[in-house]
Design a protein around this motif. Structure first.
Motif, short mmCIF file in Angstrom:
data_model
loop_
_atom_site.label_atom_id
_atom_site.label_comp_id
_atom_site.label_asym_id
_atom_site.label_seq_id
_atom_site.Cartn_x
_atom_site.Cartn_y
_atom_site.Cartn_z
N SER A 243 1.38 -1.36 -0.44
CA SER A 243 -0.62 0.29 -0.41
C SER A 243 0.98 1.11 0.05
N THR B 34 -3.42 7.06 9.62
CA THR B 34 -4.71 5.94 9.38
C THR B 34 -5.01 5.82 10.41
N ALA C 197 0.86 3.21 2.11
CA ALA C 197 0.25 4.10 3.22
C ALA C 197 1.57 3.24 3.88
N ASP C 198 1.69 2.17 3.37
CA ASP C 198 2.89 1.96 4.12
C ASP C 198 4.12 1.67 3.73
N CYS D 39 -6.59 9.13 5.96
CA CYS D 39 -5.11 8.92 5.08
C CYS D 39 -5.48 10.15 3.60
N GLU E 247 -8.04 2.21 7.35
CA GLU E 247 -6.58 1.39 5.87
C GLU E 247 -7.54 -0.08 5.42
N CYS F 109 -4.16 4.90 1.42
CA CYS F 109 -4.18 3.18 2.52
C CYS F 109 -4.57 2.23 1.43
N CYS F 110 -5.30 2.30 0.24
CA CYS F 110 -6.13 1.67 -0.36
C CYS F 110 -5.55 1.46 -2.10
#
Ligand code: FES
Length: 100
Positions: free
Chosen positions: A35, A49, A37-38, A59, A52, A87-88
């Protein structure tokens, strides 16, 4: 008789892309199954976040260039025109530029 696998994993159908952080002038690769975000958090970018899962909008990040693949269920079409739920979401384009 042999049967085909029921479903391919999501990660196997995803393409890698590169995140460009406009303000920090940093480029970060995003692999299939990863992702944004990661990737951002691993790079030390401060990012909040919560769910998620593309539900809460915590986010939400402004995007500047590229073609986001929005996968959230919280942003309106107007919001998606300027923001992405990192996040997605993924990217249809080879690069996606964020206002970070
Ligand atoms: Fe909830 Fe991304 S953390 S939409």
């Amino acid at each position: 008789m042999q049967t085909a696998p029921e479903t391919a994993s999501v990660a196997s159908t995803e393409q890698p892309f590169e995140l460009i952080l406009q303000r920090s002038q940093i480029r970060l690769p995003v692999a299939p199954g990863e992702s944004m975000a990661d990737v951002l958090q691993l790079a030390g970018v401060a990012l909040e976040t919560l769910c998620e899962q593309g539900v809460c909008g915590t986010c939400m990040t402004r995007w500047l260039d590229g073609e986001p693949d929005h996968r959230d269920s919280c942003l309106s079409a107007d919001e998606q025109a300027t923001h992405v739920a990192v996040c997605c979401a993924r990217s249809h384009s080879a690069t996606l530029t964020l206002d970070l």
